[in-house]
Design a protein around this motif. Structure first.
Motif, PDB file in Angstrom:
ATOM      1  N   ARG A  10       0.765 -13.488   2.381  1.00 20.81           N
ATOM      2  CA  ARG A  10       0.124 -12.243   2.895  1.00 20.81           C
ATOM      3  C   ARG A  10       1.446 -11.247   2.849  1.00 20.81           C
ATOM      4  O   ARG A  10       1.128 -10.104   2.587  1.00 20.81           O
ATOM      5  CB  ARG A  10      -0.378 -12.555   4.322  1.00 20.81           C
ATOM      6  N   ARG A  28       2.219  -9.633  -0.766  1.00 17.64           N
ATOM      7  CA  ARG A  28       1.416  -8.850  -1.249  1.00 17.64           C
ATOM      8  C   ARG A  28       1.602  -7.387  -0.670  1.00 17.64           C
ATOM      9  O   ARG A  28       1.931  -6.152  -1.350  1.00 17.64           O
ATOM     10  CB  ARG A  28      -0.148  -9.068  -0.543  1.00 17.64           C
ATOM     11  N   ARG A  29       2.301  -7.381   0.582  1.00 14.74           N
ATOM     12  CA  ARG A  29       2.648  -5.777   1.350  1.00 14.74           C
ATOM     13  C   ARG A  29       3.873  -5.413   0.922  1.00 14.74           C
ATOM     14  O   ARG A  29       4.123  -4.275   1.350  1.00 14.74           O
ATOM     15  CB  ARG A  29       2.195  -6.216   2.820  1.00 14.74           C
ATOM     16  N   SER A  87      -7.679   8.298  -6.279  1.00 12.74           N
ATOM     17  CA  SER A  87      -8.416   7.999  -4.932  1.00 12.74           C
ATOM     18  C   SER A  87      -8.403   6.448  -4.755  1.00 12.74           C
ATOM     19  O   SER A  87      -8.587   5.836  -4.040  1.00 12.74           O
ATOM     20  CB  SER A  87      -9.686   8.387  -5.044  1.00 12.74           C
ATOM     21  N   PRO A 139      -3.757   1.659  -3.978  1.00 11.13           N
ATOM     22  CA  PRO A 139      -3.961   0.808  -3.003  1.00 11.13           C
ATOM     23  C   PRO A 139      -3.684   1.535  -1.703  1.00 11.13           C
ATOM     24  O   PRO A 139      -2.951   2.661  -1.480  1.00 11.13           O
ATOM     25  CB  PRO A 139      -2.628  -0.163  -3.208  1.00 11.13           C
ATOM     26  N   VAL A 140      -4.352   0.971  -0.543  1.00 10.93           N
ATOM     27  CA  VAL A 140      -4.399   1.523   0.602  1.00 10.93           C
ATOM     28  C   VAL A 140      -2.867   1.717   1.234  1.00 10.93           C
ATOM     29  O   VAL A 140      -2.564   2.902   2.032  1.00 10.93           O
ATOM     30  CB  VAL A 140      -5.146   0.887   1.953  1.00 10.93           C
ATOM     31  N   ASP A 141      -2.249   0.693   1.183  1.00 11.86           N
ATOM     32  CA  ASP A 141      -0.892   0.709   1.669  1.00 11.86           C
ATOM     33  C   ASP A 141       0.442   1.307   0.649  1.00 11.86           C
ATOM     34  O   ASP A 141       1.509   1.429   0.849  1.00 11.86           O
ATOM     35  CB  ASP A 141      -0.255  -0.628   1.773  1.00 11.86           C
TER      36      ASP A 141
END
Lengths: 86, 409
Positions: free
Chosen positions: B66, B69-70, B126, B129-131
């Motif tokens: 997890r 990935r971030r 658009s 990735p969100v982060d």
């Protein structure tokens, strides 16, 4: 696009949740509480939403998504959204 | 009342020379360059096709899937180096979370994830990735360190180009002296090994072009040097107020005794040739430490292996030390230039060298540049008396930072 079954949607949601949380998909079921079980944060929730949007070709309302607590609720939300598609 | 002293109690490194402090120091003693061809740079047929990556860094040793990935590579290397330093110091829980600060220097910030996102999502912004913002913000590595350990004091990111790591250590030292924090996790990072970034540095002629011989390319103070070799990496020091470190029985490597910081205000990327301002920076660090030039046992030079830097730095050293500088080493012959990570890594190994009384030789120094009249350590490690060390970091933009470190037996 054919409307996926609830079981198919559930599998899709579990898969995307597992991808973002880095867990085996078997660890995630419909009762999994993302907040309590994983302390998911808003960016992770939005990333799951973005992956579901891409997989299903739909747009999700972020405010609705933020209200989701369990995998089952996310699947219900997707079902409603797909049923409402013209 | 005497000024509070600042103790170095922990070291952690993730660098081309090694991913542990001892391995990295041994690698420097061996004086063999860590530069290699980089497949991405070769595939793009760039003018410069080699660099010094961090080999054998296994994120899974520090992060779960997890987190992997971030956290992008810069954040991973930073958190891992900081975690090593904190473990080395036995520092977890040694100071209150709100009295512990993170001080990180980075020259290029989130440039690697920035370029990857820009290239990957150019036709579909658009869909990125969100982060993305959380990855590219230059403060991300420091913030992830604070998040991991729950440190709630100041969490500051400094940008002084290639001096950033030394700046972070110096500024943390000032915060500790002022009593604003009891413990500081101070260091630096950069991860500039990507096609766009390496190409950009090649465009201004800063990089060595020895594609035929990567390991022989980084040649600090050598007569035929032709530029620096890009490197990546992160290093952190745990700094504590001296009495607190003593009281808890911490092993003390030494003291951050002096810090100098000034600016050439001369040219956006070139140093002043006569080294006057860099020499003033060194003078300031010595005065801050309460030491004389003759007290310094060796110098860790910035020594990038660009023709301009090394000549100007040599002039500055001759000026500062009254024509008789002590033995000089330059780790970038081995590691390449870690940009924001360089000053922190070199502070760590300089303190070790001073403490052990052994100075690593400069790699690839076949024929010293006659315009650099220094006592350059070459061929094999040099035994010296245990004594303070002065370490320089100079950045594009004219940013200068000098640290004086005093070893504790």
């Amino acid at each position: 696009m054919t409307m996926p079954s609830r079981a198919e949607l559930s599998t899709l949601v579990r898969t995307k949740v597992a991808e973002v949380l880095g867990t085996p998909v078997e660890e995630i079921d419909e009762s999994t509480n993302l907040e309590v079980g994983y302390q998911i944060d808003s960016l992770e929730l939005m990333e799951i939403g973005a992956r579901l949007e891409a997989a299903l070709g739909i747009r999700l309302d972020l405010r609705e998504l933020i209200g989701v607590e369990t995998v089952g609720q996310a699947t219900d939300l997707l079902t409603r959204r797909l049923e409402a598609q013209p | 009342m005497s000024r509070p002293r600042v103790a170095v109690t922990g070291l952690g490194v993730k660098t081309p020379a090694g991913t542990s402090v001892d391995a990295a120091f041994d690698c420097l003693l061996d004086a063999r360059s860590r530069a290699v061809h980089v497949p991405e740079l070769v595939a793009r047929d760039l003018a410069v096709q080699f660099a010094c990556p961090v080999p054998n860094f296994d994120p899974a040793a520090y992060f779960n899937q997890r987190e992997i990935r971030r956290l992008d590579r810069g954040a991973q290397l930073s958190v891992a180096a900081a975690a090593d330093a904190i473990a080395d110091a036995g520092a977890e829980g040694a100071a209150a979370p709100d009295r512990t600060g993170v001080f990180l220097g980075t020259g290029l910030g989130g440039i690697l994830p920035s370029t990857m996102i820009a290239l990957g999502w150019d036709t579909d912004p658009s869909g990125m990735p969100v982060d993305s913002v959380a990855r590219v913000m230059p403060t991300a590595p420091a913030a992830w360190i604070a998040l991991r350990f729950g440190f709630r004091g100041p969490c500051l990111t400094y940008a002084t180009a290639c001096a950033s790591g030394a700046t972070a250590i110096g500024e943390a030292t000032l915060k500790l002296r002022a009593g604003e924090v009891d413990m500081a996790i101070a260091g630096g990072v950069d991860t500039p090994i990507g096609a766009i970034i390496v190409a950009a540095f090649a465009r201004i002629g800063a990089l060595s072009l020895h594609n035929d011989d990567p390991a022989g390319a980084s040649r600090p103070f050598e007569a035929t040097r032709d530029g620096f070799v890009m490197g990546e990496g992160s290093s952190f020091l745990v700094l504590e107020r001296w009495e607190r470190a003593r009281a808890r029985g911490a092993r003390i490597y030494g003291e951050v005794a002096g810090y100098g910081s000034n600016t050439d205000a001369f040219h956006i990327v070139a140093p002043i040739a006569d080294g006057t301002v860099a020499a003033a920076c060194m003078d300031a660090a010595l005065v801050d430490a309460g030491l004389k030039p003759a007290d310094i046992g060796h110098v860790n030079a910035h020594g990038t292996a660009t023709p301009l830097n090394d000549r100007a730095e040599a002039a500055a050293l001759v000026r500062c030390f009254g024509g008789r500088p002590p033995p000089v080493t330059a780790p970038k012959g081995v590691t390449g230039h870690l940009i924001g990570g360089a000053g922190a890594f070199e502070a760590a190994v300089a303190l070790l060298a001073a403490r052990r009384g052994v100075v690593p030789p400069i790699a690839n120094l076949a024929v010293p540049d006659p315009d650099c009249p220094l006592d350059l350590v070459r061929d094999e490690p040099r035994r010296i008396p245990v004594a303070p060390v002065l370490t320089n970091s100079f950045g594009f933009g004219g940013h200068n930072a000098t640290l004086v470190l005093v070893p504790e037996p």
